[in-house]
Design a protein around this motif. Sequence first.
Motif, short mmCIF file in Angstrom:
data_model
loop_
_atom_site.label_atom_id
_atom_site.label_comp_id
_atom_site.label_asym_id
_atom_site.label_seq_id
_atom_site.Cartn_x
_atom_site.Cartn_y
_atom_site.Cartn_z
N GLU A 159 0.83 -1.21 0.00
CA GLU A 159 0.00 0.00 0.00
C GLU A 159 0.87 1.26 0.00
O GLU A 159 0.54 2.24 -0.67
CB GLU A 159 -0.93 0.02 1.21
N GLU A 163 -4.59 2.42 3.87
CA GLU A 163 -5.64 2.58 2.85
C GLU A 163 -6.83 1.77 3.33
O GLU A 163 -6.71 0.59 3.65
CB GLU A 163 -5.12 2.07 1.50
N CYS A 166 -7.37 -1.51 1.68
CA CYS A 166 -6.15 -2.26 1.32
C CYS A 166 -6.23 -2.66 -0.15
O CYS A 166 -5.93 -3.80 -0.52
CB CYS A 166 -6.06 -3.51 2.20
N THR A 169 -3.22 -4.11 -2.25
CA THR A 169 -2.81 -5.44 -1.78
C THR A 169 -3.85 -6.49 -2.13
O THR A 169 -3.52 -7.59 -2.59
CB THR A 169 -2.62 -5.41 -0.24
#
Lengths: 354, 354
Positions: A159, A163, A166, A169
């Motif tokens: 990331e 965030e 995510c 990811t």
Amino acid sequence: MITASSTDPLLLRVARGEQAERTPVWLMRQAGRYMADFRKFSDTIPFRERSETASIAIELSLQPWNAFQPDGVIMFSDILTPLPALGIEFDVIKGKGPRIDAPIRDMDAVRRLNPMEDPALKLPFVGETLRTLRQEVDGQATLLGFIGTPWTLAAYTIEGKAERNCRATKTMMMKQPQILHALLGHLTHALADYVVYQIDSGAQVVQLFDSWAHHLSPDQFEEFSLPYAEKVMESVRARRPGVPLIFHANGGAGKHELLKLSTADVIGLDWECSMKNARAVIGSDRTLQGNVDPTVLFGDEKVITAAVEKCLKEAGPRRHILNVGHGVIEGTPEESVGIFCDLARKSASLFQTA
Amino acid sequence: MITASSTDPLLLRVARGEQAERTPVWLMRQAGRYMADFRKFSDTIPFRERSETASIAIELSLQPWNAFQPDGVIMFSDILTPLPALGIEFDVIKGKGPRIDAPIRDMDAVRRLNPMEDPALKLPFVGETLRTLRQEVDGQATLLGFIGTPWTLAAYTIEGKAERNCRATKTMMMKQPQILHALLGHLTHALADYVVYQIDSGAQVVQLFDSWAHHLSPDQFEEFSLPYAEKVMESVRARRPGVPLIFHANGGAGKHELLKLSTADVIGLDWECSMKNARAVIGSDRTLQGNVDPTVLFGDEKVITAAVEKCLKEAGPRRHILNVGHGVIEGTPEESVGIFCDLARKSASLFQTA
């Protein structure tokens, strides 16, 4: 009355699963902005300087020990601290959190990562901090080291910053899981070496923080977090047997059946589950850590006592380390932390039969 | 093969607990920024204007219906929409979320709140939206209304904006719970009237969103959220019996034993629990809704199919409404939502025995 079975400190004995004279206590984010003494440092010294300068990290680690005498003293550091040793530079922006300059997003970036190799060379301040703390605490409390889990550090490095979903990811997880697995594998080796270094420097118990486990469904946790945390623990145990390891997952409430499968000596619980249910699912033969809601510390002594005593009773007199279920929040009255620790010191009386 | 037991739409029948020909589907935040057609509105029309102008709300509600033919059509609105009717003004700042000008922080502020009285006078656009949607959908799907729960709206009005630890609300809970209970009581009456108005305007099922339940420990949920949601449902049922009510709690994974006690016809599950465990705890005699991780929709058809089929199988052929466990995320490919809905349409084949 149960008395100490060895000269080892209380928390260490309970982490090992031994019967003890009372429930031990420490608090997550034990050193932090809720303490006026801490803010004197944090207001003037940048984040990485204070976590990577041994003299400061030692001072900050000892502030809550001096104020509240918890049974555990955790080194002041950050889960991201080992990343620069792997070639991942980061900074922490006040009020915004960590920022990684070059997030890891492809296989080439994973391949370019450095191995941990010699943590004593790359992270000497961690060793110095732990060695000094071990002397300062002098067996009166248990010294804890810690790491972020492979999953949590992988998600941070992908990331580059916190965030909400995510998304980078999780997108990688859905589209190119082989890159995520490669990154997790690299971090696993590096973190195992880092834990061994912490133990060799004086850590008596080491906690694995899976701070971003709440970004994972149970199935994803079973594939992307737990097995890598297990590999870290397996590697550490093979080299330094007998050192209790704590696994704490934020967002663990829906994952108790999986946590039960973990080989961790201690399972840390967040406050979104009841201790009663966690004990029922994970069992009475495992030490549980937690899990009081840290906002309870905004209440008066009566409120704090009610919440802590309920937690203590549901956990039972054995195999429990009292803790909050998430870090102490900025603005928490310092005296509340004192009340919290005192309740553990009086915990034996809760379980005395007439 | 099971065929329809009445002319009522599929989702409504399953919400009632009836055996049906397949698993129905809709998606939370069904209308939203993941759709290009939606962004044409959201990029130019301020939030409150688009949620409080019937013609726009109707158009936005129908966009996903026209694109994907889900079994449920939910009115485009916001959980905060009824607040101005009570004297609580709010705005939504792009990229930052809702802002309430004068957060409710003391008993005087609670006493000054208006009763809901006549929602048809104060929130006429909601009635118009639902009446038109009911005609447009014409029995081909189930029309859903919704509210935020008393707890979630109380926390919003106390915080005034999203706050990581819900600190103002939790501090009030710890120090002055009587103010929080008074606010919850006021909201409970107002929201029950608002649900009745939605039903009278055409809503066939109403969902109670406990979006901020993750700020509550199980004990706190039992005291500050569930009983007020139950009072809303009890009041609605007394006046408009037979309308299925859905209770969805974010952060519900540690609260399944409590959710089982709810009288809601349908329990909505977030994606942090396994459907298998939820079914085991809550039972086979309750309709469950959920709970696929919305980030799965960033994967290809194979990834989406695997996750959805696992959810369908764990939920079983009866008493399940397929949904995501949290709102569809911005950036989700629109075609993924189509694949998701198609999988529900093919769900009967999963359960056919040889």
